[in-house]
Design a protein around this motif. Structure first.
Motif, mmCIF file in Angstrom:
data_model
loop_
_atom_site.group_PDB
_atom_site.id
_atom_site.type_symbol
_atom_site.label_atom_id
_atom_site.label_comp_id
_atom_site.label_asym_id
_atom_site.label_seq_id
_atom_site.Cartn_x
_atom_site.Cartn_y
_atom_site.Cartn_z
ATOM 1 N N UNK A 60 4.053 -3.652 10.759
ATOM 2 C CA UNK A 60 3.854 -2.082 10.532
ATOM 3 C C UNK A 60 5.172 -1.485 9.877
ATOM 4 N N UNK A 61 5.544 -0.200 10.605
ATOM 5 C CA UNK A 61 6.664 0.484 10.080
ATOM 6 C C UNK A 61 6.444 0.782 8.669
ATOM 7 N N UNK A 62 5.603 1.590 8.261
ATOM 8 C CA UNK A 62 5.424 1.833 6.713
ATOM 9 C C UNK A 62 6.721 3.047 6.391
ATOM 10 N N UNK A 63 7.113 3.914 7.608
ATOM 11 C CA UNK A 63 7.995 4.777 7.269
ATOM 12 C C UNK A 63 9.301 4.177 6.905
ATOM 13 N N UNK A 72 17.155 2.032 -2.051
ATOM 14 C CA UNK A 72 17.484 0.837 -2.805
ATOM 15 C C UNK A 72 16.301 0.649 -3.830
ATOM 16 N N UNK A 73 16.685 1.914 -4.796
ATOM 17 C CA UNK A 73 15.718 2.124 -6.039
ATOM 18 C C UNK A 73 15.897 0.830 -6.851
ATOM 19 N N UNK A 74 16.703 -0.038 -6.698
ATOM 20 C CA UNK A 74 16.662 -1.306 -7.618
ATOM 21 C C UNK A 74 15.535 -2.306 -7.396
ATOM 22 N N UNK A 75 15.125 -2.306 -5.943
ATOM 23 C CA UNK A 75 14.056 -3.021 -5.611
ATOM 24 C C UNK A 75 12.757 -2.904 -6.520
ATOM 25 N N UNK A 76 12.343 -3.757 -7.171
ATOM 26 C CA UNK A 76 11.049 -3.533 -7.794
ATOM 27 C C UNK A 76 9.698 -4.460 -7.374
ATOM 28 N N UNK A 77 9.986 -5.281 -6.269
ATOM 29 C CA UNK A 77 8.751 -6.081 -5.800
ATOM 30 C C UNK A 77 9.141 -5.978 -4.170
ATOM 31 N N UNK A 78 7.768 -6.135 -3.705
ATOM 32 C CA UNK A 78 7.829 -6.053 -2.166
ATOM 33 C C UNK A 78 6.733 -7.113 -1.691
ATOM 34 N N UNK A 79 6.950 -8.191 -0.978
ATOM 35 C CA UNK A 79 5.883 -9.291 -0.615
ATOM 36 C C UNK A 79 5.582 -8.817 0.979
ATOM 37 N N UNK A 80 4.396 -8.782 1.281
ATOM 38 C CA UNK A 80 3.915 -8.742 2.788
ATOM 39 C C UNK A 80 3.385 -9.985 3.015
ATOM 40 N N UNK A 85 -3.175 -4.600 4.774
ATOM 41 C CA UNK A 85 -2.060 -3.887 4.490
ATOM 42 C C UNK A 85 -2.566 -2.238 4.759
ATOM 43 N N UNK A 86 -3.761 -2.031 5.471
ATOM 44 C CA UNK A 86 -4.061 -0.777 5.727
ATOM 45 C C UNK A 86 -3.483 0.486 5.987
ATOM 46 N N UNK A 87 -2.374 0.090 7.057
ATOM 47 C CA UNK A 87 -1.443 0.941 7.387
ATOM 48 C C UNK A 87 -0.466 1.278 6.581
ATOM 49 N N UNK A 88 -0.265 0.747 5.705
ATOM 50 C CA UNK A 88 0.647 0.965 4.642
ATOM 51 C C UNK A 88 0.225 1.567 3.345
ATOM 52 N N UNK A 92 0.987 6.406 2.107
ATOM 53 C CA UNK A 92 1.603 6.513 0.816
ATOM 54 C C UNK A 92 2.737 5.681 0.240
ATOM 55 N N UNK A 93 2.976 4.740 0.967
ATOM 56 C CA UNK A 93 4.191 3.977 0.605
ATOM 57 C C UNK A 93 3.886 3.473 -0.947
#
Length: 335
Positions: A60-63, A72-80, A85-88, A92-93
């Motif tokens: 969880x923890x979308x916030x 950290x705006x240089x991050x361009x990819x996130x793997x779950x 991933x409905x909570x995310x 609005x993330x």
């Protein structure tokens, strides 16, 4: 290109979530496996401040994820690590200019096996047989030649279609984009063998349900698919129909399911997921001998960890080579 990957939770995040140090051995093993997967994919394991990719293992923890990405705006990819991933999506993330990928399709093998098991168990009255402390001669029903409708056209549906082939079922797959079916066929121009599925849009569901013997839910949970099976849909099914859910509990209106079983609108239900989850003590579904409930355990921890590490390894390699990533989330669709 270089792939510098960080893995969350970080030391400070783990402490704040009740995981001080290395107390959570399972999470430590998973983290170590992912670190190895990053290396096998040609990437480098780095601290968050140096990362351009992030594997997010915090439940969880979308916030917290949003704040991490903003810092950290240089991050361009996130793997779950999860398929759902409905909570995310609802937080609005996904509005950020980042490519998000999840584990959709990775765990299809075991989940499809579980769906088949629940289907066979319901048809053969296994729950009733197991609960009766004596001889219980109830006629079973065969899966052979049955009309199976699958809601969802992803990896689970594709694998389930494969598992159903020996039973020569007539299979229909209801999916958001029928024209993009992967391994599940399309609208036929010529007659097709009974085990080859027909793919249809969600608007076809009311017409298909009266001709359905087994309804399997294997789709993502979005605002549009919440309670996709409610009182109206259950009423359209024939009285002998079986409902199987291996997706998310909220796909089915639980109250409507209880009423449908009580009225004999359907014959049985096999549920690996429920709403709420878990069901409270004393809920009528626990006591119904036509209902078989498993505890959201369609896939094992070992299998999930192995499939996730393989997905991470391939995606790190894809990132470095500039190839499309696997399991990319459509921010508009929410999965």
């Amino acid at each position: 290109m270089e792939a510098r990957i960080a893995i969350a939770p970080f030391a400070e995040a783990r402490t704040s979530h009740g995981r001080p140090g290395s107390a959570d051995a399972e999470l430590d093993r998973l983290r170590f496996g992912i670190e190895e997967a990053v290396s096998r994919g040609g990437g480098t394991n780095v601290p968050l401040a140096d990362a351009d990719g992030l594997v997010w293992l915090v439940p969880g923890e979308p916030g917290l994820l949003g704040a991490t990405l903003d810092a950290h705006p240089r991050i361009g990819w996130v793997q779950f690590p999860w398929a759902g991933v409905e909570r995310f999506a609802s937080s609005g993330v996904f509005d950020r200019p980042v490519v998000f990928s999840c584990a959709k399709g990775s765990f299809a093998g075991q989940v499809a096996e579980h769906a088949l098991m629940l289907t066979l168990a319901c048809l053969r009255n296994l729950s009733r047989q197991a609960r009766t402390p004596g001889w219980c001669p109830v006629d079973p029903r065969s899966l052979h030649g049955r009309r199976v409708t699958i809601l969802g056209g992803g990896g689970i549906a594709t694998e389930l279609v494969r598992l159903l082939r020996p039973f020569e079922c007539r299979i229909r797959v209801i999916r958001r984009h029928p024209e993009k079916a992967e391994g599940t066929g399309g609208t036929p121009k010529t007659p097709k063998p009974p085990e080859t599925p027909e793919t249809l849009p969600p608007s076809a569901l009311p017409a298909v349900l009266p001709e359905t013997d087994i309804l399997v839910l294997a789709l993502a949970l979005t605002p549009e698919t919440r309670h996709v099976v409610g009182a109206a849909e259950l009423a359209l099914l024939p009285p002998h129909a079986v409902v199987v859910n291996v997706a998310r509990g909220a796909h089915i209106d639980t109250g409507a399911l209880v009423e449908a079983l009580g009225a004999g609108t359907i014959s049985a239900a096999g549920l690996d997921v429920t709403d709420p989850e878990p069901l409270p003590d004393g809920h009528p579904l626990w006591a119904d001998p036509r209902v078989l409930i498993t505890s959201h355990c369609a896939d094992s921890a070992e299998y999930v960890a192995r499939m996730l590490c393989e997905r991470v390894e391939r995606n790190v390699g894809n990132l470095r080579a500039g190839r499309p990533l696997e399991g990319v989330i459509d921010p508009t669709a929410g999965y």
